[in-house]
Motif scaffolding. Structure first.
Motif, PDB file in Angstrom:
ATOM      1  N   LYS A   1       0.740  -1.236  -0.153  1.00  0.00           N
ATOM      2  CA  LYS A   1       0.025   0.005  -0.066  1.00  0.00           C
ATOM      3  C   LYS A   1       0.809   1.434  -0.018  1.00  0.00           C
ATOM      4  O   LYS A   1       0.400   2.280  -0.829  1.00  0.00           O
ATOM      5  CB  LYS A   1      -0.889   0.093   1.289  1.00  0.00           C
ATOM      6  CG  LYS A   1      -2.196  -0.995   0.853  1.00  0.00           C
ATOM      7  CD  LYS A   1      -3.048  -0.899   2.228  1.00  0.00           C
ATOM      8  CE  LYS A   1      -4.132  -1.641   2.214  1.00  0.00           C
ATOM      9  NZ  LYS A   1      -5.162  -1.129   1.125  1.00  0.00           N
ATOM     10  N   GLU A   2       1.862   1.154   0.736  1.00  0.00           N
ATOM     11  CA  GLU A   2       2.746   2.148   0.671  1.00  0.00           C
ATOM     12  C   GLU A   2       3.484   2.541  -0.640  1.00  0.00           C
ATOM     13  O   GLU A   2       3.581   3.764  -1.043  1.00  0.00           O
ATOM     14  CB  GLU A   2       4.018   2.110   1.769  1.00  0.00           C
ATOM     15  CG  GLU A   2       3.379   2.110   3.169  1.00  0.00           C
ATOM     16  CD  GLU A   2       4.577   1.771   4.216  1.00  0.00           C
ATOM     17  OE1 GLU A   2       5.538   1.525   3.920  1.00  0.00           O
ATOM     18  OE2 GLU A   2       4.109   1.945   5.392  1.00  0.00           O
ATOM     19  N   GLU A   3       3.946   1.341  -1.469  1.00  0.00           N
ATOM     20  CA  GLU A   3       4.541   1.419  -2.743  1.00  0.00           C
ATOM     21  C   GLU A   3       3.480   2.205  -3.634  1.00  0.00           C
ATOM     22  O   GLU A   3       3.736   2.779  -4.492  1.00  0.00           O
ATOM     23  CB  GLU A   3       4.941   0.140  -3.152  1.00  0.00           C
ATOM     24  CG  GLU A   3       6.247  -0.248  -1.975  1.00  0.00           C
ATOM     25  CD  GLU A   3       6.594  -1.706  -2.343  1.00  0.00           C
ATOM     26  OE1 GLU A   3       7.785  -2.056  -2.238  1.00  0.00           O
ATOM     27  OE2 GLU A   3       5.871  -2.517  -2.858  1.00  0.00           O
ATOM     28  N   ALA A   4       2.174   1.528  -3.642  1.00  0.00           N
ATOM     29  CA  ALA A   4       1.211   1.900  -4.294  1.00  0.00           C
ATOM     30  C   ALA A   4       0.931   3.487  -4.289  1.00  0.00           C
ATOM     31  O   ALA A   4       0.867   4.132  -5.105  1.00  0.00           O
ATOM     32  CB  ALA A   4      -0.047   1.160  -4.093  1.00  0.00           C
ATOM     33  N   ALA A   5       0.851   4.155  -2.981  1.00  0.00           N
ATOM     34  CA  ALA A   5       0.752   5.449  -2.771  1.00  0.00           C
ATOM     35  C   ALA A   5       1.917   6.298  -3.472  1.00  0.00           C
ATOM     36  O   ALA A   5       1.748   7.193  -3.944  1.00  0.00           O
ATOM     37  CB  ALA A   5       0.529   5.675  -1.233  1.00  0.00           C
TER      38      ALA A   5
END
Length: 236
Positions: free
Chosen positions: A56-60
């Motif tokens: 999720k952090e990478e996607a953001a």
């Protein structure tokens, strides 16, 4: 959910699907002032590398690089994207909330079954979202998407049309590199096709598509309907 009308809503089965297939196109459209949203159908909880929180952090981070206005996940089960009425209703509700002109989904033919299943669910939801009596949670006013197009993830298919991303290839590659858990090989990572030069393969594909149409880099797309050209075939 904040209702914000979007020009484009791109769906993927997992975070990084959309970036692989059309990250350059998203960066290009965003630079032109278009409002772009990405919806990941799952949280990729079965990924061999990384975990849900990290992904999720990478996607953001990837969404920020591409100047995406909205990124969300519906949290459907990874490897569980089957034709379920509830899934179709939730996707349709998202389409009604954001009212995109264009919707993108993965091309049906792909080595990963989730990608094809994502396309089928999105296609069903696009149709249902335009039906007045089809009920969804939240916004129930129908919305008809103008066009649905399909981007490529793992495949190299003959595109119906391409988009020149020569000026945005660096942004696309930067967005992909944001997914370090998926594309960087470490001592702890599981050996998957993604950690063995996958980004380089994607770049080579876009270079090949570009060569076919006379530009440096292009992304290829599939469509089920003919493309209408609103300009003269031959100039003055």
């Amino acid at each position: 959910m904040e209702n914000k009308k979007l020009h484009v809503l791109a769906f993927g089965a997992h975070a990084d699907d959309v970036e692989i297939g059309m990250g350059g196109t998203i960066a290009k459209l965003a630079s032109e002032g278009k409002r772009i949203g990405i919806c990941d159908l799952t949280d990729a909880d079965l990924s061999s590398n990384g975990n849900v929180t990290l992904r999720k952090e990478e996607a953001a981070q990837a969404a920020e690089i591409l100047n995406v206005e909205v990124r969300t996940s519906l949290g459907f089960p990874d490897r569980g994207l089957f034709q379920k009425e509830q899934y179709i209703r939730e996707i349709a509700a998202l389409i009604r909330a954001y009212k995109p002109q264009l919707v993108f989904a993965p091309y049906f033919e792909d080595r990963h079954p989730d990608h094809g299943n994502c396309a089928r669910l999105v296609e069903e939801a696009v149709f249902s979202a335009g039906i007045k009596k089809f009920q969804t949670d939240g916004e129930n006013m129908p919305h008809r998407v103008e066009r649905v197009y399909f981007y490529m993830i793992n495949g190299f298919h003959n595109p119906e049309f391409t988009i020149d991303i020569s000026a945005f290839i660096d942004k696309k590659l930067s967005a992909l590199r944001a997914y370090k858990s998926q594309f960087e090989k470490t001592d702890d990572s599981v050996d998957t096709p993604l950690v063995n030069g996958y980004i380089e393969t994607v770049e080579a594909r876009e270079r090949m598509f570009g060569k076919l149409v006379g530009v440096t880099y292009a992304e290829g797309f599939k469509t089920k309907v003919p493309i209408l050209m609103n300009r003269d075939l031959i100039g003055e």
